[in-house]
Design an enzyme around this catalytic site. Sequence first.
Site, PDB file in Angstrom:
ATOM      1  N   GLU A 151      52.857  14.860  57.861  1.00 23.56           N
ATOM      2  CA  GLU A 151      51.575  15.483  57.488  1.00 23.56           C
ATOM      3  C   GLU A 151      50.572  14.366  57.269  1.00 23.56           C
ATOM      4  O   GLU A 151      50.893  13.362  56.639  1.00 23.56           O
ATOM      5  CB  GLU A 151      51.746  16.301  56.199  1.00 23.56           C
ATOM      6  CG  GLU A 151      50.422  16.793  55.613  1.00 23.56           C
ATOM      7  CD  GLU A 151      50.592  17.549  54.290  1.00 23.56           C
ATOM      8  OE1 GLU A 151      51.645  18.190  54.075  1.00 23.56           O
ATOM      9  OE2 GLU A 151      49.661  17.488  53.469  1.00 23.56           O
ATOM     10  N   GLU A 156      40.817  15.717  51.417  1.00 19.55           N
ATOM     11  CA  GLU A 156      41.483  16.496  50.371  1.00 19.55           C
ATOM     12  C   GLU A 156      41.050  15.969  49.014  1.00 19.55           C
ATOM     13  O   GLU A 156      41.183  14.778  48.722  1.00 19.55           O
ATOM     14  CB  GLU A 156      43.008  16.420  50.501  1.00 19.55           C
ATOM     15  CG  GLU A 156      43.698  17.443  49.610  1.00 19.55           C
ATOM     16  CD  GLU A 156      45.184  17.614  49.912  1.00 19.55           C
ATOM     17  OE1 GLU A 156      45.796  16.654  50.397  1.00 19.55           O
ATOM     18  OE2 GLU A 156      45.721  18.701  49.643  1.00 19.55           O
TER      19      GLU A 156
END
Length: 396
Positions: free
Chosen positions: A134, A139
């Site tokens: 990932e 974020e």
Amino acid sequence: MKGRSAILAFWISSLPWTLSYDIVREYSGQTFFDRWDFYGSWDNLTLGDVWWLDRDSAFQQGLAYTDDNGRVVIRVDNTSTVPFNEKRNTVRITSQDFYGVGSLWIIDLTHLPYGCSVWPAFWSKGPTWPDNGEIDIIEAVNLMNANQYALHTLPGCTQPQGVMQTGASGQGDCSQPSGCVVSETKPNSFNEGFAQAGGGVWATQFDVAGIFIWYWSRPDIPPSVLTATSTSSIDISQWGPPSASYPASSCNIPQFFSSQQLVIDITLCGNWAGIPPVYNPQCLNSGPTGLCYNDNVVGPGSPKYDEAYFEMNYLRAYTTGAPAPTPSASGVWIYPNGSSTAITYSPTPSTASSDFSGPSTSIDTSPNRASGVNYAHVGVFAASLVGLLSLGLVVL
Ligand SMILES: *[C@@H]1O[C@H](CO)[C@@H](O)[C@H](O)[C@H]1NC(C)=O
Ligand SMILES: *[C@@H]1O[C@H](CO)[C@@H](O)[C@H](O)[C@H]1NC(C)=O
Ligand SMILES: *[C@@H]1O[C@H](CO)[C@@H](O)[C@H](O)[C@H]1NC(C)=O
């Protein structure tokens, strides 16, 4: 090793000093949502207090659309009053396209979701987590001022100390729950400052040489990005040090990362934004209970979620797997054992396809992990090799 460095230097100097990527696809405007799947479930992944709508509901409720300026908007519902024990609607989308090692993604945004309880992300994932890796590109949560990068992998992939990057590294083991974290140090990468500066651009290079992520606030976007179009290739050689560098020297990229799908989502509270050690320092006083769900999600949507939206100019995907940037070139292939052979190549017609998957892991045996070589050189070298292999090279 001396001989090998000399050969490497010869190789690099024998190529034009550019590192060009060919565009595979642009996602933008009225057609943006055509190649994405909508999640259609509550957030059963990060346990946020949201329902990620299916495609039709997201369009009907005005939570996913292209606005009058041609910008793509993905938002949290700020028009409904949510009763206690219910969730708030928003969106999570996953690209139908998979991108292999050898890809580059560039996203240009004018607004990011922020506010107490708000947790947006732009990231990539393989089919199985964390086995297929990932990459977290955008974020952050609540009222954080800086964006955060991370990789998530099985054990064995780390970020070494002292890498060439402008961001600030946290813990370096990518298999830990937080991932191997790097915080953005340039201003205006999140919160209200992002949009006030006009937004910005992130570029992610997903390469055998490593994973490298750049960020530029609107005033700092380099000419190569400003002049790029939905059909042009892009030269990344003048971008300078990335914000986050994860070189292959301590993370074998094709081993820990399969082809990746892109994901854009917003959740609320959940197991990062909503846990007290993260929520309390910034948001404890945003309501009477001091609880993320009670004080934010429940009740009227406005003004709490007026800023909880992505607004995007475009997302572009590029590859080294398409035609080479120059008509022909020659150089030297260095085997892992140090011996070398001369090679030349010439371009073939475009192989870029709608479901481009990058070069196979056989690329992984290429001698691009020469330690002590500047990452940019390694990147140029590796990308050149990737391009060569995809083109069918002629070994003299
Ligand atoms: C989450 O919900 C979706 C849709 O119902 C389901 O396919 C998936 O298996 C669930 N995932 C988890 C981790 O529970
Ligand atoms: C929701 O937020 C937008 C700004 O993102 C604002 O224009 C709109 O008025 C808000 N909706 C309501 C019902 O307040
Ligand atoms: C190095 O490896 C190449 C490719 O496997 C092989 O052809 C060559 O003979 C090797 N050279 C030496 C000195 O072992």
